[in-house]
Write a protein that holds these residues in place. Structure first.
Motif, mmCIF file in Angstrom:
data_model
loop_
_atom_site.group_PDB
_atom_site.id
_atom_site.type_symbol
_atom_site.label_atom_id
_atom_site.label_comp_id
_atom_site.label_asym_id
_atom_site.label_seq_id
_atom_site.Cartn_x
_atom_site.Cartn_y
_atom_site.Cartn_z
ATOM 1 N N ALA A 61 -5.427 17.237 1.469
ATOM 2 C CA ALA A 61 -4.040 16.800 1.427
ATOM 3 C C ALA A 61 -3.670 16.189 2.770
ATOM 4 O O ALA A 61 -3.855 16.812 3.819
ATOM 5 N N GLN A 62 -3.181 14.986 2.738
ATOM 6 C CA GLN A 62 -2.733 14.278 3.938
ATOM 7 C C GLN A 62 -1.275 13.858 3.747
ATOM 8 O O GLN A 62 -0.783 13.820 2.618
ATOM 9 N N PRO A 63 -0.575 13.551 4.837
ATOM 10 C CA PRO A 63 0.782 13.028 4.685
ATOM 11 C C PRO A 63 0.773 11.810 3.767
ATOM 12 O O PRO A 63 -0.080 10.931 3.904
ATOM 13 N N ALA A 64 1.707 11.779 2.812
ATOM 14 C CA ALA A 64 1.664 10.737 1.788
ATOM 15 C C ALA A 64 3.071 10.310 1.402
ATOM 16 O O ALA A 64 4.050 11.015 1.656
ATOM 17 N N ASP A 65 3.151 9.154 0.754
ATOM 18 C CA ASP A 65 4.440 8.649 0.284
ATOM 19 C C ASP A 65 5.013 9.534 -0.821
ATOM 20 O O ASP A 65 6.227 9.680 -0.945
ATOM 21 N N VAL A 66 4.143 10.091 -1.619
ATOM 22 C CA VAL A 66 4.574 11.001 -2.677
ATOM 23 C C VAL A 66 3.539 12.113 -2.798
ATOM 24 O O VAL A 66 2.333 11.861 -2.670
ATOM 25 N N THR A 67 4.019 13.333 -2.997
ATOM 26 C CA THR A 67 3.127 14.482 -3.140
ATOM 27 C C THR A 67 3.418 15.173 -4.466
ATOM 28 O O THR A 67 4.571 15.462 -4.794
ATOM 29 N N PRO A 114 0.814 -1.220 0.000
ATOM 30 C CA PRO A 114 0.000 0.000 0.000
ATOM 31 C C PRO A 114 0.846 1.269 0.000
ATOM 32 O O PRO A 114 1.906 1.335 0.635
ATOM 33 N N TRP A 115 0.360 2.258 -0.747
ATOM 34 C CA TRP A 115 1.029 3.554 -0.783
ATOM 35 C C TRP A 115 0.003 4.654 -0.989
ATOM 36 O O TRP A 115 -1.143 4.398 -1.378
ATOM 37 N N THR A 116 0.426 5.870 -0.691
ATOM 38 C CA THR A 116 -0.479 7.011 -0.789
ATOM 39 C C THR A 116 0.152 8.107 -1.638
ATOM 40 O O THR A 116 1.375 8.247 -1.717
ATOM 41 N N MET A 117 -0.707 8.887 -2.269
ATOM 42 C CA MET A 117 -0.263 10.026 -3.064
ATOM 43 C C MET A 117 -1.162 11.215 -2.779
ATOM 44 O O MET A 117 -2.396 11.101 -2.836
ATOM 45 N N ARG A 146 -1.024 13.086 -19.973
ATOM 46 C CA ARG A 146 -0.847 13.831 -21.220
ATOM 47 C C ARG A 146 0.347 14.779 -21.171
ATOM 48 O O ARG A 146 0.647 15.427 -22.166
ATOM 49 N N ALA A 147 1.033 14.876 -20.057
ATOM 50 C CA ALA A 147 2.211 15.726 -19.931
ATOM 51 C C ALA A 147 3.089 15.169 -18.829
ATOM 52 O O ALA A 147 2.611 14.475 -17.924
ATOM 53 N N VAL A 148 4.381 15.467 -18.900
ATOM 54 C CA VAL A 148 5.315 14.959 -17.887
ATOM 55 C C VAL A 148 6.081 16.092 -17.205
ATOM 56 O O VAL A 148 6.973 15.838 -16.404
ATOM 57 N N GLU A 149 5.715 17.333 -17.507
ATOM 58 C CA GLU A 149 6.419 18.472 -16.939
ATOM 59 C C GLU A 149 5.445 19.368 -16.172
ATOM 60 O O GLU A 149 4.224 19.214 -16.248
ATOM 61 N N GLY A 150 6.024 20.322 -15.427
ATOM 62 C CA GLY A 150 5.227 21.330 -14.755
ATOM 63 C C GLY A 150 4.721 20.949 -13.384
ATOM 64 O O GLY A 150 4.011 21.719 -12.747
ATOM 65 N N VAL A 151 5.080 19.756 -12.908
ATOM 66 C CA VAL A 151 4.599 19.268 -11.620
ATOM 67 C C VAL A 151 5.795 18.934 -10.736
ATOM 68 O O VAL A 151 6.739 18.265 -11.171
ATOM 69 N N ALA A 152 5.757 19.404 -9.501
ATOM 70 C CA ALA A 152 6.807 19.086 -8.529
ATOM 71 C C ALA A 152 6.467 17.785 -7.830
ATOM 72 O O ALA A 152 5.319 17.567 -7.408
ATOM 73 N N VAL A 153 7.468 16.910 -7.708
ATOM 74 C CA VAL A 153 7.296 15.605 -7.073
ATOM 75 C C VAL A 153 8.146 15.561 -5.816
ATOM 76 O O VAL A 153 9.360 15.745 -5.865
ATOM 77 N N GLU A 154 7.489 15.311 -4.688
ATOM 78 C CA GLU A 154 8.196 15.216 -3.412
ATOM 79 C C GLU A 154 7.911 13.854 -2.797
ATOM 80 O O GLU A 154 6.755 13.451 -2.652
ATOM 81 N N GLY A 155 8.964 13.132 -2.456
ATOM 82 C CA GLY A 155 8.781 11.815 -1.849
ATOM 83 C C GLY A 155 9.210 10.717 -2.802
ATOM 84 O O GLY A 155 10.134 10.889 -3.607
ATOM 85 N N ASN A 156 8.534 9.587 -2.755
ATOM 86 C CA ASN A 156 8.907 8.396 -3.516
ATOM 87 C C ASN A 156 8.482 8.547 -4.977
ATOM 88 O O ASN A 156 7.367 8.200 -5.363
#
Length: 248
Positions: free
Chosen positions: A202-208, A173-176, A223-233
């Motif tokens: 928004a809750q604490p998650a494995d990836v945000t 199990p994981w959360t986003m 449909r896109a792979v840019e413009g989003v910040a990824v924090e976590g796993n």
């Protein structure tokens, strides 16, 4: 979004799709749907518009198979964009003229009325495939208003993913969490061996994932792979991209 806002946005997104398709040839491959050419994309979206209109017009609890078959009769290539535009306009007319309490069939509703479901579903069906058409034409994606994007994220996370048919599952199990920085939209999804569970906070998650709602909308619909910040796993993002495929 209000019903009026959804239909107005559907009007705009359909026009943008047709404009993008008109800027290239129907034989080009759609990079975000590599099994399709642009011809197949336009046919699919035009078919869905006609089918959805027939469901609302039928105003009953069942699907008319004959109406579906009629929607899959496609014109020759030289008439395809005109056929698409005609079906899009007919859908808009149907949605605008329908009674608010029409008791038509709907495969996914939540708190929406059947008519509102079809307005919302056709808006995002068209907006996502508009992105596909623009990508096929080699053009930058048209900006998406934050309210439209947030609504599309909400439909994906809280309506589509929790369905029993969803493919996003995990023995581990994981959360986003998803946080839009230009609206109040925030969501958290929990992925397990069962259907996804989503909440609107928004809750604490494995990836945000965070970013503007428009960027998140394109990213989450793959449909896109840019413009989003990824924090976590970040590996969980690959799980998402490999398993979130939407079919009604």
């Amino acid at each position: 979004m209000t019903p009026e806002e959804m239909v107005a946005a559907l009007d705009e997104q359909g026009a943008l799709l047709a404009d993008a398709a008109g800027r290239t040839t129907l034989d080009v491959v759609v990079p975000s749907c590599p099994d399709w050419t642009l011809r197949e994309l336009v046919r699919h979206t035009g078919m869905v518009h006609r089918w959805a209109a027939s469901v609302v017009e039928a105003a009953g609890p069942a699907v008319d198979d004959l109406a579906f078959e009629a929607a899959t009769v496609y014109p020759p290539d030289e008439a395809l964009l005109g056929w698409f535009r005609d079906g899009h306009q007919a859908l808009l007319t149907t949605l605008r003229d329908a009674q608010p309490d029409v008791a038509c069939w709907a495969f996914m509703r939540g708190s929406l009325s059947p008519l509102e479901f079809w307005m919302r579903r056709q808006l995002h069906e068209t907006a996502v495939h508009r992105m596909d058409a623009e990508l096929a034409a080699g053009h930058a994606l048209s900006p998406v208003p934050a309210s439209l994007a947030a609504d599309g994220i909400d439909e994906l996370l809280t309506s589509f993913l929790p369905r029993p048919s969803g493919r996003l599952r995990s023995d581990d199990p994981w959360t986003m969490a998803v946080v839009a920085t230009d609206t109040e939209g925030a969501w958290t999804v929990r992925v397990t061996v069962g259907p996804v569970v989503a909440v609107r906070e928004a809750q604490p998650a494995d990836v945000t994932l965070s970013g503007g709602a428009g960027d998140l909308y394109a990213f989450l619909w793959n449909r896109a792979v840019e413009g989003v910040a990824v924090e976590g796993n970040a590996a969980r993002v690959a799980d998402w991209q490999g398993n979130v495929r939407i079919a009604w």
